[in-house]
Structures are given as C-alpha cells and as structure tokens.
Scaffold this motif. Structure first.
Motif, mmCIF file in Angstrom:
data_model
loop_
_atom_site.group_PDB
_atom_site.id
_atom_site.type_symbol
_atom_site.label_atom_id
_atom_site.label_comp_id
_atom_site.label_asym_id
_atom_site.label_seq_id
_atom_site.Cartn_x
_atom_site.Cartn_y
_atom_site.Cartn_z
ATOM 1 N N THR A 51 6.804 -60.031 6.651
ATOM 2 C CA THR A 51 6.298 -58.756 7.144
ATOM 3 C C THR A 51 7.401 -58.082 7.950
ATOM 4 O O THR A 51 7.966 -58.686 8.861
ATOM 5 N N LEU A 52 7.709 -56.850 7.579
ATOM 6 C CA LEU A 52 8.772 -56.111 8.258
ATOM 7 C C LEU A 52 8.174 -55.051 9.165
ATOM 8 O O LEU A 52 7.239 -54.346 8.782
ATOM 9 N N LYS A 53 8.718 -54.937 10.360
ATOM 10 C CA LYS A 53 8.337 -53.864 11.279
ATOM 11 C C LYS A 53 9.180 -52.635 10.965
ATOM 12 O O LYS A 53 10.409 -52.723 10.862
ATOM 13 N N VAL A 54 8.532 -51.506 10.826
ATOM 14 C CA VAL A 54 9.236 -50.279 10.487
ATOM 15 C C VAL A 54 10.015 -49.761 11.685
ATOM 16 O O VAL A 54 9.486 -49.684 12.803
ATOM 17 N N LYS A 55 11.265 -49.390 11.425
ATOM 18 C CA LYS A 55 12.130 -48.814 12.453
ATOM 19 C C LYS A 55 12.381 -47.342 12.141
ATOM 20 O O LYS A 55 12.146 -46.875 11.020
ATOM 21 N N ALA A 56 12.893 -46.613 13.112
ATOM 22 C CA ALA A 56 13.132 -45.181 12.943
ATOM 23 C C ALA A 56 14.433 -44.926 12.196
ATOM 24 O O ALA A 56 15.461 -45.548 12.492
ATOM 25 N N LEU A 57 14.377 -44.016 11.228
ATOM 26 C CA LEU A 57 15.586 -43.602 10.517
ATOM 27 C C LEU A 57 16.546 -42.901 11.476
ATOM 28 O O LEU A 57 17.754 -43.183 11.467
ATOM 29 N N GLU A 58 16.002 -42.009 12.270
ATOM 30 C CA GLU A 58 16.850 -41.233 13.183
ATOM 31 C C GLU A 58 17.549 -42.154 14.175
ATOM 32 O O GLU A 58 16.932 -42.938 14.876
ATOM 33 N N GLY A 59 18.851 -42.070 14.188
ATOM 34 C CA GLY A 59 19.637 -42.872 15.109
ATOM 35 C C GLY A 59 19.984 -44.257 14.610
ATOM 36 O O GLY A 59 20.691 -45.005 15.295
ATOM 37 N N TYR A 60 19.517 -44.629 13.408
ATOM 38 C CA TYR A 60 19.812 -45.977 12.917
ATOM 39 C C TYR A 60 21.292 -46.088 12.541
ATOM 40 O O TYR A 60 21.866 -45.172 11.947
ATOM 41 N N ASP A 61 21.893 -47.208 12.849
ATOM 42 C CA ASP A 61 23.309 -47.446 12.568
ATOM 43 C C ASP A 61 23.457 -48.096 11.193
ATOM 44 O O ASP A 61 23.037 -49.228 10.981
ATOM 45 N N PHE A 62 24.052 -47.364 10.253
ATOM 46 C CA PHE A 62 24.225 -47.853 8.885
ATOM 47 C C PHE A 62 25.613 -48.465 8.653
ATOM 48 O O PHE A 62 25.984 -48.737 7.514
ATOM 49 N N SER A 63 26.352 -48.685 9.711
ATOM 50 C CA SER A 63 27.742 -49.127 9.546
ATOM 51 C C SER A 63 27.870 -50.499 8.899
ATOM 52 O O SER A 63 28.909 -50.824 8.324
ATOM 53 N N ASP A 64 26.816 -51.330 8.983
ATOM 54 C CA ASP A 64 26.887 -52.636 8.333
ATOM 55 C C ASP A 64 25.872 -52.768 7.196
ATOM 56 O O ASP A 64 25.610 -53.862 6.704
ATOM 57 N N VAL A 65 25.297 -51.634 6.762
ATOM 58 C CA VAL A 65 24.336 -51.633 5.656
ATOM 59 C C VAL A 65 25.091 -51.371 4.356
ATOM 60 O O VAL A 65 25.928 -50.469 4.278
ATOM 61 N N ASP A 66 24.784 -52.152 3.329
ATOM 62 C CA ASP A 66 25.464 -52.007 2.039
ATOM 63 C C ASP A 66 24.821 -50.942 1.167
ATOM 64 O O ASP A 66 25.506 -50.133 0.544
ATOM 65 N N ILE A 67 23.489 -50.958 1.096
ATOM 66 C CA ILE A 67 22.754 -50.036 0.219
ATOM 67 C C ILE A 67 21.567 -49.465 0.976
ATOM 68 O O ILE A 67 20.824 -50.201 1.630
ATOM 69 N N ALA A 68 21.370 -48.157 0.848
ATOM 70 C CA ALA A 68 20.163 -47.515 1.351
ATOM 71 C C ALA A 68 19.383 -46.969 0.160
ATOM 72 O O ALA A 68 19.890 -46.135 -0.597
#
Length: 343
Positions: A51-68
């Motif tokens: 189960t994943l808790k939803v986080k806010a898109l605004e302000g999220y740091d994508f610097s270590d994310v491979d795919i959105a």
C-alpha cells in the motif's frame, strides 16, 4: 538494482491501472512512488501486495527518479512534464499535451518502437489516444502487407474514457432510470444511460470533434502520413472497453483469409472471428485483458481491395496504462534508460 518509478495521477482510473500493471508484468522497479495533487495527499493506493501513501506532485524532487508515468491530465502535463524532464527523468505522458509535438515521439510499441529513440530531445514520450492505440495495433500489420490508402472508423467508446466521473454518471443514471428518479447529467452533454452520444471532446471548425481529429492525426504520425483517415467518435453506455467498426481500403489486393492469418501472427492482436452466434468479441469481454481483439473480418464488396474489421480493447489498459508501461519496458530492454542512482 531496479529503477525508481513515479506514477503521477496515481489516484485516478488510469493511474491505479498503471500501478497494477507495473506489478503484474514484473517491471524492474525497486521503488515506486505514488503522486497526485495536494488534495489527494495521504490517500492510499495499491501496488501489488503493498500500500502506497500518495505524495504531492508539487515540490517533489525527481532528481533520482528514472521514469515518471504521467496520467494527471493535459494541463498538469504541460506544466510539469518539461520540469520533470529537465531533472533528467524520462516522462511517459498519457495526456494529449505532447502527442503532436515534433520533438516528442508518439509510441505504440507494436507499431513504431524504433521512434522511441527521439525521446532525448525533451525527455518526454507521448502515449496515444485510447481509441487510436487499439486501431493502429490492428492496422500496422495489414499496412505492411498491402499498404493502406484510406480508413473510415466509427468508435464506440466506454464511459471510463471520461474518467471516474463518467463511470459514476452511467451508474447513477442507470439506477435513476430503474427507480424512476430524475436523471441528472453532469459529465456528458446528454443522458448516457440507455443512450449513445455522437460527441466526444470539443467541436472544431469543420464540424469534427477533437476526439475524431486525434484519431486522424495520431494514426498519420505513428503509421503513415499518406493514409487518409476519417472518424466518427461515439460515447456508449459501457463501463470499460472501446469498440471500433473499421473500413479499410488498400493499394494492393488482400483477402479476408489473408488478413486473418496476418493478424493472428501480429504482436498484440488476438483474432476471434467465427461466423456463428457469439463468434466475436464485445467490450465486456475485453475488460481486464491486454490484447487488441479483432473480429468480423470480411471483404468490402463496394470497393476494390477493401476490408471491414471490428476492433475491441480495454481502453484503460492497452488504450492507456498498459501501453505506457510497455513504453517503459521498451526503454529498459533497448538499454535507453540508465539507472540514476548508484548501486
């Protein structure tokens, strides 16, 4: 070490389906993040047995994310996809925001996988319209064999293509009809329960709707700009699964038997075509399935080199979430995606 994947719009119909399909197909992710608008923060969504808790898109740091994987609507994508791409994360967007951008590849892996290499210009890849995706999966192998000149398509599109509001409206209106309550319309322009509406998206100057234009423009971009395409898009009282009646005119001769044999061997296609009661697929049977089903294959006697086919697919899967995940798999399998975090 696996990839870090963010699903943007994780609380919507397609976002939830993306999470399901990532887990079903064993996508090599060692971390999956569920993102949405601030009003959805703290909601829970399922990812396999987690189960994943939803986080806010605004302000999220994508610097270590491979795919959105983006399924938050066109307006959100117009703002956020370039910002996410600029951080080095590859965006696969399910909205219409980037489909017609010359620097953004529009991809259905069974149709034009080689075009995916163009993503590096903006770090954005576009997913086609749901009705176009299933159409081009069926057309591609036939075009390779006999070269398509013209396509006339009528779509019969389920209410899930209009999101949760569309599904809720069909349910509520159907219930109201049975108990003799007033039928209220909110999402659709006319009553959808026990009715069909020949209107999807906004009207354009020539009388076509934007949905009909999308089918034309996207088919040309992915398959062949020389193909002539005309479309009538209709909303029908079905919860999940889009259907299409497709008339095709070819440059070269092709028989119904040849078309059946070609489509049986084509990736993503499943032919169910018996000339008997029930020997075809309906949208109800396509729900929850990955295939693009093709039935009612027959020759059109009114033109030279003509065929009619019936095409059905789950619009939330192949028309949206599945195709998005398949694009991500394509990036991984072709070595186009480098893991951003050190092992």
């Amino acid at each position: 070490m696996g990839y870090k994947v963010a699903v943007v719009g994780a609380t919507g119909n397609v976002g939830r389906e993306m999470l399901t399909i990532l887990e079903e197909r064993g996508f090599p992710a060692d971390e999956v993040v569920a993102l949405a608008s601030r009003r959805s923060v703290g909601q829970e969504v399922s990812y396999g047995d987690k189960t994943l808790k939803v986080k806010a898109l605004e302000g999220y740091d994508f610097s270590d994310v491979d795919i959105a994987l983006m399924s938050a609507g066109g307006e959100v994508s117009k703002v956020w996809s370039p910002k996410i791409g600029a951080q080095g994360c590859v965006v696969i967007d399910n909205s219409s925001a980037w489909r017609y951008d010359q620097d953004v590849p529009l991809i259905v892996p069974e149709v034009n996988a080689d075009a995916v290499t163009g993503f590096a210009k903006k770090n954005i890849i576009a997913n086609p319209n749901c009705s176009t995706a299933q159409l081009v999966v069926a057309l591609k192998p036939l075009h390779d064999h006999a070269k398509i000149k013209r396509v006339v398509v009528a779509t019969y599109q389920s209410v899930s293509g209009a999101g949760k509001e569309g599904m809720d409206e069909l349910f509520e209106q159907s219930r109201a009809v049975f108990v003799a309550d007033p039928v209220e319309k909110k999402k659709f322009t006319k009553r959808i329960a026990f009715n069909v509406i020949p209107h999807i998206d906004v009207f354009m100057e020539d009388g076509s709707t934007k949905e009909e234009w999308k089918v034309m423009a996207e088919t040309k971009k992915m398959l062949d700009p020389k193909i002539k395409v005309t479309c009538t898009a209709v909303r029908v009282p079905v919860f999940i699964g889009h259907s299409e009646a497709v008339n095709i005119e070819f440059e070269k001769p092709i028989t119904a038997d040849e078309a059946r044999d070609i489509l049986r061997e084509a990736p993503g296609c499943l032919v169910i075509d018996k000339h008997e009661d029930g020997g075809y697929v309906t949208p109800y049977e396509s729900a929850g399935e990955d295939a693009t089903y093709i039935s009612r294959i027959r020759e059109d006697q009114t033109i030279d080199n003509g065929l009619n086919i019936w095409v059905v697919s789950d619009n939330l899967r192949k028309g949206a979430a599945l195709n998005t995940v398949q694009i991500a798999e394509l990036l991984v399998n072709r070595g186009l995606l480098k893991q951003r975090r050190a092992a």
